[in-house]
Every structure is written in C-alpha cells, then in structure tokens.
Motif scaffolding. Structure first.
Motif, short mmCIF file in Angstrom:
data_model
loop_
_atom_site.label_atom_id
_atom_site.label_comp_id
_atom_site.label_asym_id
_atom_site.label_seq_id
_atom_site.Cartn_x
_atom_site.Cartn_y
_atom_site.Cartn_z
N ALA A 455 0.81 -1.21 0.00
CA ALA A 455 0.00 0.00 0.00
C ALA A 455 0.84 1.26 0.00
N GLY A 459 -1.50 4.61 1.15
CA GLY A 459 -2.59 3.65 1.18
C GLY A 459 -3.15 3.38 -0.21
N LEU A 460 -4.27 2.72 -0.28
CA LEU A 460 -4.92 2.36 -1.53
C LEU A 460 -6.20 3.15 -1.69
N ASP A 461 -6.44 3.66 -2.89
CA ASP A 461 -7.69 4.35 -3.17
C ASP A 461 -8.81 3.32 -3.30
N PRO A 462 -10.08 3.73 -3.30
CA PRO A 462 -11.19 2.75 -3.32
C PRO A 462 -11.16 1.83 -4.52
N PHE A 465 -8.32 -0.65 -4.07
CA PHE A 465 -8.63 -1.56 -2.98
C PHE A 465 -9.65 -2.60 -3.41
N THR A 512 -6.75 1.93 3.84
CA THR A 512 -7.45 2.30 2.62
C THR A 512 -8.45 3.40 2.94
N ASP A 514 -11.56 3.11 2.50
CA ASP A 514 -12.78 2.47 3.01
C ASP A 514 -12.58 1.79 4.35
#
Length: 560
Positions: A455, A459-462, A465, A512, A514
């Motif tokens: 990540a 992090g990871l975007d939606p 993810f 993430t 979310d």
C-alpha cells in the motif's frame, strides 16, 4: 476303502454351495428356514431342533402350520449344501431305541452365515436411497478432537485410541456410503428412472432445502474437520494407528502347533496387516476432507459440487415438467384428433362448421375502445356468460366498418432521441475502464514484495482496494490446505497473483479509504498481464465486472 458319510453329515468331497437354495424349486421355504436361524443367532441361540424351526415358521406365516416333515427335508437339503450343520441330539435320549433314532440339532455354518450376510447386504444396497448425514459430520469432528487430545499426550492410552478410531471409522464409512447412495438415487430421481413424477413434484422443495442445508453444514464442518486432520498429522497420528493395530493383533487366535517364535512372527505379521489397514482408512479419511492439489480436490469438495449441480438439475427438471404441463401438445396429435372429429361429423354442414372453427375462418374484429366505452363496460359489471345481444352496445368508427382499418387522429408519436444517453454511457464506460487500468497499474508490483509494503505511505484508493480484494480472494481460494504458496489468474484474465505465507503470527495492516485490511504477513507478486501481452491483451474492462470474491479468511480480517 472310503466310508460314506453318515446321515446328517455333508460329504467332504463336495464343495459347499451356500447360494444354491436361491435357485432351488422350493427357494421360499429354504429362505424362511435360514431367516429363522439368523434371528435365533441374534438372540444368542445356536442350535435349533426341527420342531423349533416349524414353530417359528408357523408364527411367521399367519399361523398356518408347516409340516415337520417338510421342515426336516429342507433342513437336510441345507445341510447337504453346506448352509447348516447337523449334530446328534443326545439330550433327549431315554432309551437305546431313542439313541439309534436319527435326532439332530442344527446350526448355521460359516458358509451359511456368510451367504445370509451377502444376501442381506445385496437387498439393502438395492433398496437403500441413502442420505446426506449432517449429524455424522459433527460426530466425525468430535472423534477427531478426542484423537487430537490423545495424540498430544506423552503416553496415550491404546484402548482409548483404538475405541476412538473404531468409532471414527464406523461413522466415516456410514457417511461415505450413504452420500454415494443418496447421489445415485438423486440422479435416478432427476432422470425419472423410478417413473414417479408426481412424487418428485411433491417433495422437490423439501429436497432442495435438504441439499442446501447439507452443503452449508459440509462447508462449515468440512473446514473444521480439515483443520483437525492437519493438526493430527502434525501431532503424530501414526502412534495412535500403531497402538490400535497392536491392540487388534493381541486378540488374534494363536495357530495350533506353533512355537513361541512362530507365534511371535504371526503376531508381528498380524500387527503389520492391521497397521496397513488403519493407514489405508486414515488416508481415505484425509483424502475425503483435504485436497492434495488443485488437480486432486477432496471428495468433500467434489460432493459439494455434485450437490450444487443436483440443485441446478432439479430446477431445470421442474421447469421442463411445468412446460410439459403448460398445455403444449404435439401438432401431429392435434391433426389426428381433428381427423377423427371430421370422420365423426354427422353431415356436411357440421363438417363445414368444424372446418371454420378449427382453422379460425370466421372474421374477427380488432376494435379500438375509447375511455367512455371502457367506463360503460366497467360500470355494467356483467358476468362472462352474458350474451352479446344483451350486453351494452359497442360504438365503432364507420371507417372501420367500411374499410376494415382504423387510424387514430393526430400526429404520430415521435421517435425518442437517445444519442445523449448513449454518449453518457460511453463516457461512463471509458471512465470506468480508465479507473480499472489505473488500479491495475497501481497494484502491479514488478516483482515479489511484502504485503505490508504494497500500500505504501498513502494507502490504496477505493478502486485499487476493490481490485486488490478481488485478486487476493482468487489467490486465497486457490490455496490448498497445508501449503503456504498459491497462485491464480483473475476471471477476466488480466492479472496474475502469487501469494506466499511468511509468518502466520505477524499481522500487517493495509490502510485504505474504506477501512483497514488486517491479516498475516505474505509475500505477494501481482502481474499485469495486459501490459505485458504483445498483442495488447484483452483490453481494459469495467469495474462493474470485477465482483470482489473475498474468501471467509480475508473478509473476517477486514475491518472499517
């Protein structure tokens, strides 16, 4: 010079024929006589006299007396075939004359008992429909837990291990046999080999519910049993199998005339044979719940697939029956019935009326009803049996009466212009395809990396993810129990993921937009097959086609 066998004894020169009574002219009486001996053996009664057999037969055949002479002849014939053995009955001898009179006690021989058991198994296999035993899964899990507790002991009790293995083998054998018989009977039911469609339609809903409940139990209990089997193999189940085999070999009957060394060799051979049998049973149990590889799935997995296919077949069969009962008929059968009607017509006028009615030669009127006429008919509220002459009149256009066609006044309906909607859908597809391509490029690792480093700091975007959950679910579902590595290709063929467990105790967290995904540390490698394909691959796809297939393990670890 050879002496002939005495009365009541079978000649040793003739081999036993315990199944000969099945094809004999008086097979029914022979079968009932043998059933009497089988039931007496269950009551721990070994010997029977002819009058005892006749009394039992009289109580079974509606009180009708069976002559003792016929019973005696049947007993002697069964002795000759090897089903029974006759021993002199000296318990009722009171004189020399009684001693010389032929009186015998009869009992089943090994051949006769084996023949009865074989016939009983044959009849049971023909009449058994089988069942999917959810209770057996719970019993198997309970016995495996008890075996695991014994395997973890330093010096397990051989008696407890033997009894637990016996109970486990009996329950597992019943589960496997009944499941096989049930699937075979279900296939006969779906194919209507039993010829009972009404019964099938009557219980189809309960049958589908029954199969679905077993599939759910098999998925839950199967995972628990697979975990117990893995832990038992690691804890050393071989010790328990050896203890059970040695305990069985200790009960073996010693051979006559064998000295100490020969008896010890015989005991070791019996122990080795028993150990081989227990290892074979354990291997069968392991293969039933644990998959060896992706090409060799477990029998439980195959049974789940067969049960799901059976539900689909049941639904298709019900649809076929509904179509068959929906009034569809054979055109040739209709014409033959119509030909019979014409042949039975009393005169030509009736035949002409039948001709006009059968082929719809009477003119039909396609009317347009306005709002006032429709309201008048609704207010009248007339039954369907009202004659046309007594019904309210229906006003029609003179043009329809003269020309047979009617045109509505006013401008025709304009054709809707949907070019803007199509343009909006095209832009949405391009936008989703770009998002999918960006997410695929974001997840491509370019080589093996740790899951914690995938990540990054941001992090990871939606979108990334969601795609990551899909590929992670494919990799986890492809993993075979007991192995630490797995690989899979996504359903659309655009990505390949390779996963290797590093440390099950180290928990990593992937932030993430979310939420946070937590799980054990893995080495992961995600390959973008579209960018590496020389022909351009399969092209971008929409995110709507990427249904996240998150396994139970991954979904349980994800938290918001």
């Amino acid at each position: 010079m050879k002496s002939s066998p005495k009365f009541g004894e079978r000649s040793s020169a003739s081999p036993p024929q315990p199944f000969a009574y099945l094809q004999a002219p008086n097979a029914a009486l022979y079968g009932r006589v043998l059933d009497v001996f089988a039931e007496a053996r269950e009551r721990f009664i070994v010997h029977l006299r002819p009058e005892d057999v006749a009394a039992e037969l009289r109580s079974k055949v509606d009180g009708t007396p069976v002559p003792v002479e016929a019973v005696g002849g049947a007993l002697d014939q069964l002795v000759d075939w090897g089903n029974l053995r006759a021993d002199p009955d000296t318990g009722r001898v009171t004189s020399v004359e009684d001693f010389h009179r032929a009186r015998f006690l009869y009992q089943l021989t090994r051949h006769g008992q084996a023949a009865l058991q074989a016939v009983a198994v044959y009849d049971e296999a023909l009449g058994r429909r089988g069942q999917l035993q959810s209770v057996a899964l719970a019993d198997i899990a309970e016995q495996l837990a008890a075996l695991l507790a014994l395997a973890q002991e330093k010096d397990p009790d051989p008696a407890k291990a033997h009894l637990a293995l016996l109970a486990l083998a009996d329950r597992f054998g019943s589960l496997a046999d009944n499941a096989q018989a049930f699937m075979a009977s279900l296939r006969r039911t779906i194919d209507f080999q039993d010829g009972d469609e009404e019964a099938f339609l009557a219980y189809k809903d309960r049958l589908v519910e029954y199969i679905e409940r077993f599939i759910a139990d098999l998925a839950n209990r199967g995972a628990q049993i697979a975990d117990l089997l893995t832990r038992l193999n690691a804890a050393g189940v071989d010790r328990l199998l050896l203890a059970a085999a040695q305990r069985e070999a200790g009960d073996a009957v010693p051979e006559a005339g064998a000295d100490g060394q020969e008896a010890e060799r015989a005991r070791l051979a019996a122990s080795q044979a028993a150990l081989t049998a227990w290892e074979n049973r354990w291997r069968g149990l392991t293969d039933w719940f644990l998959s060896r590889s992706s090409r060799q799935p477990s029998q439980a997995k195959l049974l789940r697939g067969a049960a799901v296919s059976a539900i689909t077949s049941l639904v298709n069969t019900v649809a076929t029956l509904n179509e068959r009962r929906g009034g569809r008929s054979d055109r040739s059968a209709d014409f033959r019935a119509l030909a019979r009607f014409f042949a039975q017509a009393p005169d030509d006028d009736a035949a002409h009326r039948l001709w006009r009615a059968a082929f719809a030669l009477t003119p039909a009127r396609h009317l347009t009803v306005d709002a006032e006429t429709e309201a008048a008919w609704q207010d009248a509220d007339l039954p369907g049996t009202t004659p046309w002459a007594q019904a309210p009149p229906l006003e029609i256009s003179p043009r329809l009466r003269e020309t047979g066609s009617y045109e509505r006044r006013g401008r025709p309906t304009r054709v809707a212009d949907r070019s803007a909607a199509r343009q909006m859908l095209a832009e949405q597809v391009e936008r989703e395809a770009a998002q999918t391509a960006a997410a695929r490029a974001r997840l491509a690792t370019g080589g093996p990396v740790l899951l914690s480093d995938l990540a990054g700091a941001d992090g990871l975007d939606p979108h990334a993810f969601r795609l990551f959950l899909a590929v992670l679910g494919d990799a986890l579902s492809a993993r075979v129990p007991g192995e630490n590595e797995s690989s899979a290709i996504t359903g659309d063929g655009t990505m390949e993921v390779r996963l290797k467990l590093v440390d099950p105790d180290t928990v990593v967290r992937i932030p993430t937009a979310d939420g946070v995904l937590s799980g054990p540390e893995h080495v992961i490698e995600i390959i973008d097959l579209v960018s590496e394909s020389s022909t351009g691959g399969s092209g971008p796809i929409s995110l709507r086609s990427l249904t996240p297939r998150v396994t139970a393990d991954a979904a349980g670890r994800a938290s918001r």
